[in-house]
Design a protein around this motif. Structure first.
Motif, PDB file in Angstrom:
ATOM      1  N   VAL A  77      -1.658   7.877  -2.049  1.00 13.75           N
ATOM      2  CA  VAL A  77      -2.353   6.596  -1.939  1.00 13.75           C
ATOM      3  C   VAL A  77      -3.281   6.638  -0.736  1.00 13.75           C
ATOM      4  CG1 VAL A  77      -2.105   4.089  -1.759  1.00 13.75           C
ATOM      5  CG2 VAL A  77      -0.333   5.435  -2.908  1.00 13.75           C
ATOM      6  N   PHE A  78      -4.524   6.184  -0.953  1.00 15.58           N
ATOM      7  CA  PHE A  78      -5.451   6.061   0.171  1.00 15.58           C
ATOM      8  C   PHE A  78      -5.446   4.615   0.648  1.00 15.58           C
ATOM      9  CE2 PHE A  78      -8.831   7.272   2.917  1.00 15.58           C
ATOM     10  CZ  PHE A  78      -9.614   6.151   3.050  1.00 15.58           C
TER      11      PHE A  78
ATOM     12  N   LYS B  90      -5.221   2.478  -2.723  1.00 16.60           N
ATOM     13  CA  LYS B  90      -5.530   2.888  -4.087  1.00 16.60           C
ATOM     14  C   LYS B  90      -4.845   4.211  -4.374  1.00 16.60           C
ATOM     15  CE  LYS B  90      -9.626   2.929  -6.841  1.00 16.60           C
ATOM     16  NZ  LYS B  90     -11.059   3.192  -6.918  1.00 16.60           N
ATOM     17  N   ILE B  91      -4.184   4.296  -5.541  1.00 13.88           N
ATOM     18  CA  ILE B  91      -3.542   5.547  -5.943  1.00 13.88           C
ATOM     19  C   ILE B  91      -4.641   6.524  -6.357  1.00 13.88           C
ATOM     20  CG2 ILE B  91      -1.993   6.660  -7.594  1.00 13.88           C
ATOM     21  CD1 ILE B  91      -0.450   4.052  -7.790  1.00 13.88           C
ATOM     22  N   ILE B  92      -4.688   7.669  -5.670  1.00  9.65           N
ATOM     23  CA  ILE B  92      -5.743   8.638  -5.956  1.00  9.65           C
ATOM     24  C   ILE B  92      -5.203   9.889  -6.631  1.00  9.65           C
ATOM     25  CG2 ILE B  92      -7.242   7.850  -4.095  1.00  9.65           C
ATOM     26  CD1 ILE B  92      -6.247  10.144  -2.383  1.00  9.65           C
ATOM     27  N   GLN B  93      -3.870  10.019  -6.672  1.00 14.69           N
ATOM     28  CA  GLN B  93      -3.299  11.187  -7.332  1.00 14.69           C
ATOM     29  C   GLN B  93      -1.836  10.895  -7.666  1.00 14.69           C
ATOM     30  OE1 GLN B  93      -4.159  14.701  -5.126  1.00 14.69           O
ATOM     31  NE2 GLN B  93      -3.298  16.100  -6.614  1.00 14.69           N
TER      32      GLN B  93
ATOM     33  N   ARG C 223      -0.588   4.181 -11.999  1.00 14.21           N
ATOM     34  CA  ARG C 223      -1.435   5.272 -12.465  1.00 14.21           C
ATOM     35  C   ARG C 223      -2.585   5.529 -11.490  1.00 14.21           C
ATOM     36  NH1 ARG C 223       1.951   7.494 -16.048  1.00 14.21           N
ATOM     37  NH2 ARG C 223       2.769   5.941 -17.484  1.00 14.21           N
ATOM     38  N   THR C 224      -3.222   6.666 -11.616  1.00 17.76           N
ATOM     39  CA  THR C 224      -4.370   7.002 -10.778  1.00 17.76           C
ATOM     40  C   THR C 224      -5.470   5.951 -10.935  1.00 17.76           C
ATOM     41  OG1 THR C 224      -3.900   9.358 -11.002  1.00 17.76           O
ATOM     42  CG2 THR C 224      -6.118   8.760 -10.298  1.00 17.76           C
ATOM     43  N   GLY C 225      -5.983   5.479  -9.804  1.00 19.90           N
ATOM     44  CA  GLY C 225      -7.045   4.481  -9.804  1.00 19.90           C
ATOM     45  C   GLY C 225      -6.558   3.062  -9.628  1.00 19.90           C
ATOM     46  N   VAL C 226      -5.229   2.830  -9.723  1.00 21.74           N
ATOM     47  CA  VAL C 226      -4.678   1.469  -9.620  1.00 21.74           C
ATOM     48  C   VAL C 226      -4.641   1.032  -8.156  1.00 21.74           C
ATOM     49  CG1 VAL C 226      -2.556   0.136  -9.890  1.00 21.74           C
ATOM     50  CG2 VAL C 226      -3.354   1.594 -11.753  1.00 21.74           C
ATOM     51  N   GLN C 227      -5.006  -0.221  -7.918  1.00 21.41           N
ATOM     52  CA  GLN C 227      -4.928  -0.817  -6.580  1.00 21.41           C
ATOM     53  C   GLN C 227      -3.494  -1.275  -6.327  1.00 21.41           C
ATOM     54  OE1 GLN C 227      -7.523  -0.997  -4.508  1.00 21.41           O
ATOM     55  NE2 GLN C 227      -9.217  -0.485  -5.890  1.00 21.41           N
TER      56      GLN C 227
ATOM     57  N   SER D 229      -6.637   1.192   5.967  1.00 23.24           N
ATOM     58  CA  SER D 229      -6.292   1.070   7.380  1.00 23.24           C
ATOM     59  C   SER D 229      -5.490   2.243   7.918  1.00 23.24           C
ATOM     60  CB  SER D 229      -5.495  -0.224   7.609  1.00 23.24           C
ATOM     61  OG  SER D 229      -4.303  -0.196   6.840  1.00 23.24           O
ATOM     62  N   ARG D 230      -4.868   3.027   7.018  1.00 24.26           N
ATOM     63  CA  ARG D 230      -3.962   4.084   7.489  1.00 24.26           C
ATOM     64  C   ARG D 230      -4.280   5.463   6.909  1.00 24.26           C
ATOM     65  NH1 ARG D 230       0.595   1.666   9.765  1.00 24.26           N
ATOM     66  NH2 ARG D 230       1.091   3.763  10.480  1.00 24.26           N
ATOM     67  N   GLY D 231      -5.310   5.556   6.074  1.00 28.67           N
ATOM     68  CA  GLY D 231      -5.656   6.850   5.515  1.00 28.67           C
ATOM     69  C   GLY D 231      -4.785   7.221   4.325  1.00 28.67           C
ATOM     70  N   GLN D 232      -4.696   8.511   4.066  1.00 29.09           N
ATOM     71  CA  GLN D 232      -4.009   9.017   2.878  1.00 29.09           C
ATOM     72  C   GLN D 232      -2.517   9.229   3.146  1.00 29.09           C
ATOM     73  OE1 GLN D 232      -6.187  12.034   0.602  1.00 29.09           O
ATOM     74  NE2 GLN D 232      -4.343  13.286   0.611  1.00 29.09           N
ATOM     75  N   LYS D 233      -1.671   8.754   2.220  1.00 29.51           N
ATOM     76  CA  LYS D 233      -0.222   8.903   2.341  1.00 29.51           C
ATOM     77  C   LYS D 233       0.348   9.389   1.009  1.00 29.51           C
ATOM     78  CE  LYS D 233       0.013   6.939   6.498  1.00 29.51           C
ATOM     79  NZ  LYS D 233       0.433   7.670   7.719  1.00 29.51           N
ATOM     80  N   THR D 234       1.312  10.314   1.087  1.00 27.45           N
ATOM     81  CA  THR D 234       2.036  10.758  -0.099  1.00 27.45           C
ATOM     82  C   THR D 234       3.397  10.076  -0.114  1.00 27.45           C
ATOM     83  OG1 THR D 234       0.933  12.908  -0.054  1.00 27.45           O
ATOM     84  CG2 THR D 234       2.946  12.749  -1.346  1.00 27.45           C
TER      85      THR D 234
END
Length: 472
Positions: free
Chosen positions: A451-452, A436-439, A422-426, A455-460
């Motif tokens: 997920v942000f 961290k899941i941001i969306q 879910r959103t907010g889960v590590q 070390s690698r930024g944002q990934k879908t």
């Protein structure tokens, strides 16, 4: 039935205002009207978090200036509480947008913020005399001006620092109880410094400092509106520290304070330049601007939740929303964030009930679609709203906490919507590391998460193929 002509706003803006104020039961029945043009529909901005909100509004301002020839002073940002100014101040500095605050000091110039930063400065450099003298008796701990003057006199006479003199306070000719208070103060600063030097997170040390110093407690015990506002500002500074800590590869207090110093050095309003206005809704009464952004339209923020020992006053909050709407002449934007830092933690937000109460016929999202609304999600009369599909599964009186699994580090087999991602889960990824899941979007086999990764930024990622593990 009384009629009220409005000479300021467009018909769409006035229709929006009329629809919201009619929800109040204690309201003189009247019909707002205008001979002005129909104008543009109200635009709803849906943002990821408060930084996204501020950055996107800054971009909107720049684009609207290019497209319509507006000047900075044609824009106003309206928020419910003063502490919300910080994030816009920082965004506007980055975008080189001149701004002015009405009815308040710039965030980092407020007394309570300077006090807390002085405490933190001492943990880096106890020899900083300005910081030391600012907070040695803040809050009051029995070290008065007479004592401080004696210590300063001795420091000047011996060429030593005040901090050094404090360590040798037993030999000073001052009131004995003050010597004990000084010893306690030194012990507090040194114990906090040891905590920081041992690698404790900046936010944890800050919270411990606010507790040990009694600073936050003193604000709470004053129990008046000004003290509560100052407390909110201190908590907002904690949010700034939390964001820095969580989004910096190697967070250091000295670097954070250096960033703040750069901000405050440039914190000078140029009265000769047109400036975007930042103000609370209360301060905006009687003013008007071609373009208004009403920001932070989230439950417990606008409408504001009840203070300690008080009941919520939704009718008054709704009236303030009406006031904010009617400050706009030509264009009006509503804005809310899905996530917001509170008490140093990122929390999910529910958008304001007022967005379900306004006339949906005059409000569009950024794609031009009519906004979706939900009837009676707070058990209130809502006969004028459309039936739509948005669900809100929470108690509005408390922020939604991100759901976290109870195990310490487990692998979960993806079972479509019945999963802990879910959103907010590590989480941790075999290639990208912790994040961290941001969306989250989609459903079933098509569920994907954003997920942000530090070390690698944002990934879908497609959830069924991502090989994520949940951490708690």
């Amino acid at each position: 039935m009384p009629l009220e002509q409005n000479y300021r706003s467009t018909k769409y803006i006035l229709q929006c205002a009329d629809s919201i104020i009619k929800k109040n039961e204690k309201q003189l029945e009247k019909t707002l009207w205008t001979d002005n043009e129909e104008g543009e529909t109200v635009t709803l901005l849906e943002n990821f978090d408060e930084r996204d909100e501020a950055n996107r509004i800054a971009n909107y301002i720049q684009n609207l200036k290019l497209r319509h020839g507006y000047q900075n002073n044609d824009f106003a940002i309206l928020y419910r509480t003063n502490y919300q100014s910080r994030i816009f101040e920082e965004a506007f500095r980055r975008k080189d947008i001149t701004y002015q605050l009405v009815g308040g000091l710039s965030f980092y110039q407020r007394k309570e913020i300077k006090d807390v930063l002085a405490y933190l400065t001492l943990l880096i450099n106890p020899e900083d005399e300005q910081a030391l003298l600012r907070i040695i008796n803040e809050p009051s701990r029995g070290i008065g001006n007479k004592t401080l003057n004696e210590l300063l006199k001795k420091a000047r006479a011996t060429g030593q620092s005040v901090w050094k003199i404090l360590h040798d306070v037993e030999s000073a000719d001052i009131y004995k109880p003050a010597k004990a208070k000084i010893a306690d103060f030194i012990h507090m600063i040194e114990s906090l410094k040891d905590l920081l030097d041992s690698g404790s997170p900046i936010l944890d040390v800050t919270k411990k400092m606010l507790e040990k110093s009694g600073y936050l407690k003193a604000l709470v015990e004053q129990n008046d509106a000004k003290a509560l506002t100052r407390r909110d500002n201190v908590l907002e500074l904690q949010n700034a520290i939390a964001y820095y800590q969580q989004n910096t590869k190697n967070p250091k207090l000295s670097n954070f304070l250096q960033e703040i110093n750069l901000i405050t050095d440039s914190d000078k309003y140029d009265e000769d330049k047109p400036a975007v206005t930042l103000m609370t809704v209360h301060a905006s009464k009687g003013l008007e601007f071609p373009v208004i952004f009403i920001v932070g339209l989230e439950e417990n923020l606008f409408p504001m939740g009840p203070r300690e020992g008080e009941e919520a006053n939704t009718e008054e909050e709704r009236r303030l929303f009406y006031v904010a709407i009617t400050r706009a002449e030509k264009q009006l934007f509503f804005s809310y964030s899905k996530l917001r830092y509170k008490y140093g933690e990122e929390q999910r937000q529910a958008r304001s009930r007022f967005l379900d109460e306004v006339d949906s016929g005059v409000v569009r999202n950024e794609t031009g679609s009519t906004i979706q609304q939900k009837n009676n999600r707070f058990g209130e009369s809502d006969s004028n709203s459309d039936n739509t599909t948005i669900e809100y599964e929470h108690d509005w009186k408390s922020p939604i906490q991100s759901k976290k699994p109870s195990s310490t580090s487990s692998t979960y087999e993806y079972e479509y919507d019945d999963d802990p991602f879910r959103t907010g889960v590590q989480v941790i990824h075999p290639k990208f590391g912790p994040g961290k899941i941001i969306q989250r979007a989609g459903s079933g086999k098509d569920t994907r998460v954003v997920v942000f990764f530090k070390s690698r930024g944002q990934k879908t990622l497609m959830l069924r193929a991502a090989k994520l593990k949940v951490l708690s």
